[in-house]
Design an enzyme around this catalytic site. Sequence first.
Site, PDB file in Angstrom:
ATOM      1  N   ARG A 105      16.375  73.049  29.368  1.00 12.70           N
ATOM      2  CA  ARG A 105      15.500  72.240  28.501  1.00 12.70           C
ATOM      3  C   ARG A 105      14.959  71.108  29.362  1.00 12.70           C
ATOM      4  O   ARG A 105      15.728  70.278  29.870  1.00 12.70           O
ATOM      5  CB  ARG A 105      16.264  71.685  27.296  1.00 12.70           C
ATOM      6  CG  ARG A 105      15.446  70.666  26.523  1.00 12.70           C
ATOM      7  CD  ARG A 105      16.025  70.310  25.168  1.00 12.70           C
ATOM      8  NE  ARG A 105      15.803  71.374  24.214  1.00 12.70           N
ATOM      9  CZ  ARG A 105      15.901  71.238  22.895  1.00 12.70           C
ATOM     10  NH1 ARG A 105      16.224  70.062  22.375  1.00 12.70           N
ATOM     11  NH2 ARG A 105      15.669  72.259  22.091  1.00 12.70           N
ATOM     12  N   HIS A 132       8.585  76.549  23.069  1.00 12.78           N
ATOM     13  CA  HIS A 132       9.981  76.586  22.595  1.00 12.78           C
ATOM     14  C   HIS A 132      10.254  77.994  22.047  1.00 12.78           C
ATOM     15  O   HIS A 132      10.446  78.193  20.851  1.00 12.78           O
ATOM     16  CB  HIS A 132      10.176  75.526  21.507  1.00 12.78           C
ATOM     17  CG  HIS A 132      11.611  75.245  21.177  1.00 12.78           C
ATOM     18  ND1 HIS A 132      12.683  75.784  21.867  1.00 12.78           N
ATOM     19  CD2 HIS A 132      12.163  74.476  20.190  1.00 12.78           C
ATOM     20  CE1 HIS A 132      13.810  75.343  21.339  1.00 12.78           C
ATOM     21  NE2 HIS A 132      13.527  74.564  20.313  1.00 12.78           N
ATOM     22  N   GLN A 135      13.290  79.053  19.614  1.00 16.59           N
ATOM     23  CA  GLN A 135      13.164  78.677  18.206  1.00 16.59           C
ATOM     24  C   GLN A 135      12.413  79.752  17.424  1.00 16.59           C
ATOM     25  O   GLN A 135      12.749  80.073  16.293  1.00 16.59           O
ATOM     26  CB  GLN A 135      12.439  77.339  18.093  1.00 16.59           C
ATOM     27  CG  GLN A 135      12.301  76.842  16.660  1.00 16.59           C
ATOM     28  CD  GLN A 135      13.633  76.481  16.025  1.00 16.59           C
ATOM     29  OE1 GLN A 135      14.409  75.746  16.617  1.00 16.59           O
ATOM     30  NE2 GLN A 135      13.911  76.995  14.829  1.00 16.59           N
ATOM     31  N   ASP A 220       6.342  70.470  12.324  1.00 11.21           N
ATOM     32  CA  ASP A 220       7.249  69.891  13.322  1.00 11.21           C
ATOM     33  C   ASP A 220       6.969  68.393  13.356  1.00 11.21           C
ATOM     34  O   ASP A 220       5.991  67.911  12.764  1.00 11.21           O
ATOM     35  CB  ASP A 220       6.979  70.552  14.690  1.00 11.21           C
ATOM     36  CG  ASP A 220       7.959  70.137  15.781  1.00 11.21           C
ATOM     37  OD1 ASP A 220       9.016  69.570  15.467  1.00 11.21           O
ATOM     38  OD2 ASP A 220       7.642  70.371  16.970  1.00 11.21           O
ATOM     39  N   CYS A 260      11.668  73.582  12.619  1.00  9.42           N
ATOM     40  CA  CYS A 260      12.647  73.781  13.697  1.00  9.42           C
ATOM     41  C   CYS A 260      13.756  72.742  13.651  1.00  9.42           C
ATOM     42  O   CYS A 260      14.849  72.986  14.157  1.00  9.42           O
ATOM     43  CB  CYS A 260      11.940  73.772  15.045  1.00  9.42           C
ATOM     44  SG  CYS A 260      11.115  72.218  15.457  1.00  9.42           S
ATOM     45  N   ARG A 288      19.679  80.323  14.998  1.00  8.35           N
ATOM     46  CA  ARG A 288      19.582  80.081  16.443  1.00  8.35           C
ATOM     47  C   ARG A 288      20.753  80.752  17.168  1.00  8.35           C
ATOM     48  O   ARG A 288      20.605  81.332  18.238  1.00  8.35           O
ATOM     49  CB  ARG A 288      19.583  78.568  16.740  1.00  8.35           C
ATOM     50  CG  ARG A 288      18.375  77.795  16.227  1.00  8.35           C
ATOM     51  CD  ARG A 288      17.097  78.150  16.968  1.00  8.35           C
ATOM     52  NE  ARG A 288      17.220  77.936  18.402  1.00  8.35           N
ATOM     53  CZ  ARG A 288      17.044  76.763  19.026  1.00  8.35           C
ATOM     54  NH1 ARG A 288      16.709  75.697  18.323  1.00  8.35           N
ATOM     55  NH2 ARG A 288      17.163  76.642  20.338  1.00  8.35           N
TER      56      ARG A 288
HETATM   57  N1  NVA Z   1       8.272  69.373  19.281  1.00 10.02           N
HETATM   58  C1  NVA Z   1       9.638  68.920  19.287  1.00 10.02           C
HETATM   59  C2  NVA Z   1      10.573  70.056  19.032  1.00 10.02           C
HETATM   60  C3  NVA Z   1      12.020  69.672  18.957  1.00 10.02           C
HETATM   61  C4  NVA Z   1      12.948  70.815  18.747  1.00 10.02           C
HETATM   62  C5  NVA Z   1       9.950  68.243  20.610  1.00 10.02           C
HETATM   63  O1  NVA Z   1       9.525  68.750  21.649  1.00 10.02           O
HETATM   64  O2  NVA Z   1      10.566  67.192  20.601  1.00 10.02           O
HETATM   65  N1   CP Z   2      15.209  72.890  17.018  1.00 11.80           N
HETATM   66  C1   CP Z   2      15.828  72.468  18.135  1.00 11.80           C
HETATM   67  O1   CP Z   2      15.595  72.963  19.245  1.00 11.80           O
HETATM   68  O2   CP Z   2      16.758  71.514  17.895  1.00 11.80           O
HETATM   69  P1   CP Z   2      17.522  70.643  18.981  1.00 11.80           P
HETATM   70  O3   CP Z   2      16.526  69.730  19.625  1.00 11.80           O
HETATM   71  O4   CP Z   2      18.581  69.904  18.205  1.00 11.80           O
HETATM   72  O5   CP Z   2      18.136  71.566  20.004  1.00 11.80           O
END
Ligand code: NVA
Ligand code: CP
Length: 306
Positions: A105, A132, A135, A220, A260, A288
Amino acid sequence: MATRHFLTLLDFSPDELHDLIQRAIAIKNRMQTQGPSYTPLANRTLAMIFEKSSTRTRVSFETAMAQFGGHALFLSPRDTQLGRGEPIEDTARVLSEMVDAVMIRTFSHTGLETYAAASGVPVINALTDDYHPCQLLADVMTWTELRGSIKRRTAVWIGDGNNMCHSWINAARQFDFQLRICCPKGYEPRRDILEAAGDRVVLIHDPSQAVIDADLVTTDVWASMGQEEEKARRETDFAGFQVTESMLDTARRDVLFLHCLPAHRGEEISETLLDDPRAVVWQEAGNRLHAQKALIEFLLLGHVEA
Ligand code: NVA
Ligand code: CP
């Protein structure tokens, strides 16, 4: 054979993705009837590099490896040499000598691609600024469990043209459904990603029209990780784009709402939307675990047990 990675949904064929979703459902059903009795990854390890925060992704990957009989290592830049400037290609080569797969990540999708190009073991995108895909496996799985095939259905994305939106666009291509994207002007998804989807995806700007007769609605956060300083400006720019129960009333009667998570009640969703029976976000979050088990099994074993 070249090492397979999962950096976007486009790394797998539509048939592979279809089978992965079916396999995830089978793994979940087996887990619920027999407990964690399927342990195909004894002594295998997954390295998990997190440069951004996470609850669901970390817990689901770590639990998946434990239930499969293997082990997951949490690595953060704060306490690895990555945070002190060791080149990512060197890290990739070193980890390839020791672990069976790597989950990352991070911010830069190009950085993830650089890592993957140097890795001798499968690399999984656990979120970048651009995508992502993990997800979306859970999201399509949730839809499939509750409503059957998503093919030719209509999904609606309301909000920012961000990493999740980009992965929804790729999902529309790979799973063959229609996607309407409704975002404020200036917050559209990347043009190249949108154009590659052709007429499967349409862009609209009026939230009152977006959801009419939709099968699935999703959204989101307005400010993603790394955009914290833009939060106040985005709250102004996204006014009117909050998903509400009355908005869902204009969709099909059996519409499902996905998010998500984490969610910000009072911002991208109303205070009470997650209490509405049309919202299935807890099942989505739980999926997930199962979807990623199917992903790890596919990448590490290349086959599945019947
Ligand atoms: N768009 C959000 C998704 C989090 C799971 C982010 O990148 O923070
Ligand atoms: N939806 C998702 O990826 O959640 P986290 O940021 O908690 O991993």
